[in-house]
Design an enzyme around this catalytic site. Sequence first.
Site, mmCIF file in Angstrom:
data_model
loop_
_atom_site.group_PDB
_atom_site.id
_atom_site.type_symbol
_atom_site.label_atom_id
_atom_site.label_comp_id
_atom_site.label_asym_id
_atom_site.label_seq_id
_atom_site.Cartn_x
_atom_site.Cartn_y
_atom_site.Cartn_z
ATOM 1 N N CYS A 155 12.013 10.854 9.753
ATOM 2 C CA CYS A 155 11.804 10.359 11.120
ATOM 3 C C CYS A 155 13.094 10.414 11.920
ATOM 4 O O CYS A 155 13.066 10.295 13.133
ATOM 5 C CB CYS A 155 11.224 8.959 11.086
ATOM 6 S SG CYS A 155 12.227 7.834 10.143
ATOM 7 N N LYS A 164 0.889 -1.169 0.000
ATOM 8 C CA LYS A 164 0.000 0.000 0.000
ATOM 9 C C LYS A 164 0.919 1.208 0.000
ATOM 10 O O LYS A 164 1.516 1.549 1.025
ATOM 11 C CB LYS A 164 -0.919 0.043 1.225
ATOM 12 C CG LYS A 164 -1.976 1.151 1.092
ATOM 13 C CD LYS A 164 -2.341 1.736 2.415
ATOM 14 C CE LYS A 164 -1.811 3.054 2.809
ATOM 15 N NZ LYS A 164 -1.896 4.245 2.044
ATOM 16 N N GLU A 203 7.117 15.375 17.648
ATOM 17 C CA GLU A 203 7.936 15.448 16.435
ATOM 18 C C GLU A 203 7.355 16.541 15.520
ATOM 19 O O GLU A 203 6.204 16.431 15.086
ATOM 20 C CB GLU A 203 7.840 14.073 15.766
ATOM 21 C CG GLU A 203 8.823 13.782 14.691
ATOM 22 C CD GLU A 203 8.615 12.361 14.119
ATOM 23 O OE1 GLU A 203 7.504 11.805 14.231
ATOM 24 O OE2 GLU A 203 9.569 11.841 13.532
ATOM 25 N N GLU A 209 8.679 0.776 11.892
ATOM 26 C CA GLU A 209 9.634 1.881 11.951
ATOM 27 C C GLU A 209 8.802 3.133 12.148
ATOM 28 O O GLU A 209 8.151 3.601 11.221
ATOM 29 C CB GLU A 209 10.452 1.885 10.647
ATOM 30 C CG GLU A 209 11.751 2.601 10.769
ATOM 31 C CD GLU A 209 11.648 3.982 10.197
ATOM 32 O OE1 GLU A 209 11.381 4.912 10.986
ATOM 33 O OE2 GLU A 209 11.822 4.123 8.984
HETATM 34 C C1 SIN Z 1 12.356 8.005 7.304
HETATM 35 O O1 SIN Z 1 12.307 9.179 7.614
HETATM 36 O O2 SIN Z 1 11.366 7.267 7.445
HETATM 37 C C2 SIN Z 1 13.598 7.374 6.743
HETATM 38 C C3 SIN Z 1 14.760 8.249 6.769
HETATM 39 C C4 SIN Z 1 16.011 7.601 6.237
HETATM 40 O O3 SIN Z 1 15.989 6.486 5.706
HETATM 41 O O4 SIN Z 1 17.054 8.224 6.369
#
Ligand code: SIN
Length: 509
Positions: free
Chosen positions: A313, A204, A410, A279
Amino acid sequence: MPAETNGSGSNGAKAGGEEYHQKAISALKDSSLFISDAFIDGQWVDKEKKFPVYEPATATVLGNVTNCDLDDFKKAIESAEKAQVEYFASTTAAQRGALLRKWFDLITANTDDIGTILSLENGKTLAEAKGEVAYAASFVSWFSEEATRSYGDTIPSQYPNTTVLTYKEPVGVCGIITPWNFPAAMITRKIAPAFAAGCSVVIKPPSETPYTCAALTKLAIEAGIPGKILQVCPTKDRAAATELATNPIVKKLSFTGSTGVGKMLAKLAAGTLKRCSLELGGNAPFIVFEDADLDLAVEGAMFCKFRCTGQTCVCANRLFVQNSVAEKFTAKLVEKVNALKVGPGLDSSTTQGPLVNKSGVDKVKEHVEDAVSKGAKIETGGAAPDLPGFYYNPTVLSGVTPKMVVANDETFGPLAPVFAFETEKDVIHMANDTEFGLAGYFFSKDISRVMRVARALQCGMVGVNTGKISAAEAPFGGVKESGYGREGSSLGMLEYQNVKSVTIGNLDV
Ligand code: SIN
């Protein structure tokens, strides 16, 4: 971590600006890579029901993409199961590795087009988008090689005339849910190891950025990866997509996104005890000690704070700077931030693109307003520019304290909040005072401190004297409420494999 939907209804879209993306699409070297269809049971599927995809640089509709429903997901999952069983039985790891290599070559050869499509739907600058294509391709290359290195063990048995062997077997059908901030790399970081391991996948893609996934899928098929091994169901229908977490045929769920959605998916997946890799969100501390090379620290902060307009992230969310160097570091950072040029991603002079949508802009604004109302000072930025898309000027705040929202939430945008600290002990406490544990960074020239702080930070990944921690060879993943599982590296394929032990007794040896 990005929210999975923009949550803003019309997404704040404005009229005008179509020219921007029409011009870019018509300039693609291979316009057949711009695809609005799903890919189910080995066929491109164009359905009447569609959802709009917005183009962040001008806030206009880039295109309308097929909206898959529950039946589409079921069909894709069933087709993927049949294909996986047949395909795994009839191929070797070396053959799968060779197909991944061809896919890598095709992705690399089409970098300009994929980069343009990615920039259009995500907003990041063309240079960054092309950098992401290379990053995405690096996972395909990495796992093309890892495919043949999936070793088992022979283990001495405690019983006489007995031996224990282990095999790594594919888990089966994998459900893959990816975010919009890395429309290419988050696809390949999951698909390449799954395919190398001998699994099939139902993806997805993010509803904000489905076009990059479709282009990569087309190239995968061209490379010779069997269509039914790789199925793609774009949708805005969350209930339909949760089939990936509940259908008993799916044996593994890999999700990158927000902690809230990750928890919800893990609960659903528990119903059939699916394996999960999650993640999730981060709240990365970025610590500058007084013994650091300040120029290096500013360079690191610029990269890991403003990469993808602050929408990663692993972005530095809280910049902790030791009191004695706080003013100097902030002045150097502001100078660099002031040199950024905000604008549409495809404009060659732009160094900072828009955010993905209006709710992204609103969140930055809220964090700035909250911090300022509680005493923070705007060193630069602090407002949205007068541009038609989803923009916010790169911002630096000083005098930030743990009571401000930005300390716990965040931002996912171009906001660098600077907190001053007194001692190493204080900053470790502040850095770890969060439910998240994805990435952390610090800058110091003292080797003992480097060893001490790297171990003390509660996170899955630590950058020391660098803001760059993401690479195919480095395990990627978090601890605490940032999730579990590791992507990339020698560990990434294991997420898509079951270890089977075989004990052979009564041998005549
Ligand atoms: C993400 O922000 O989900 C991944 C960032 C990265 O792979 O550096």
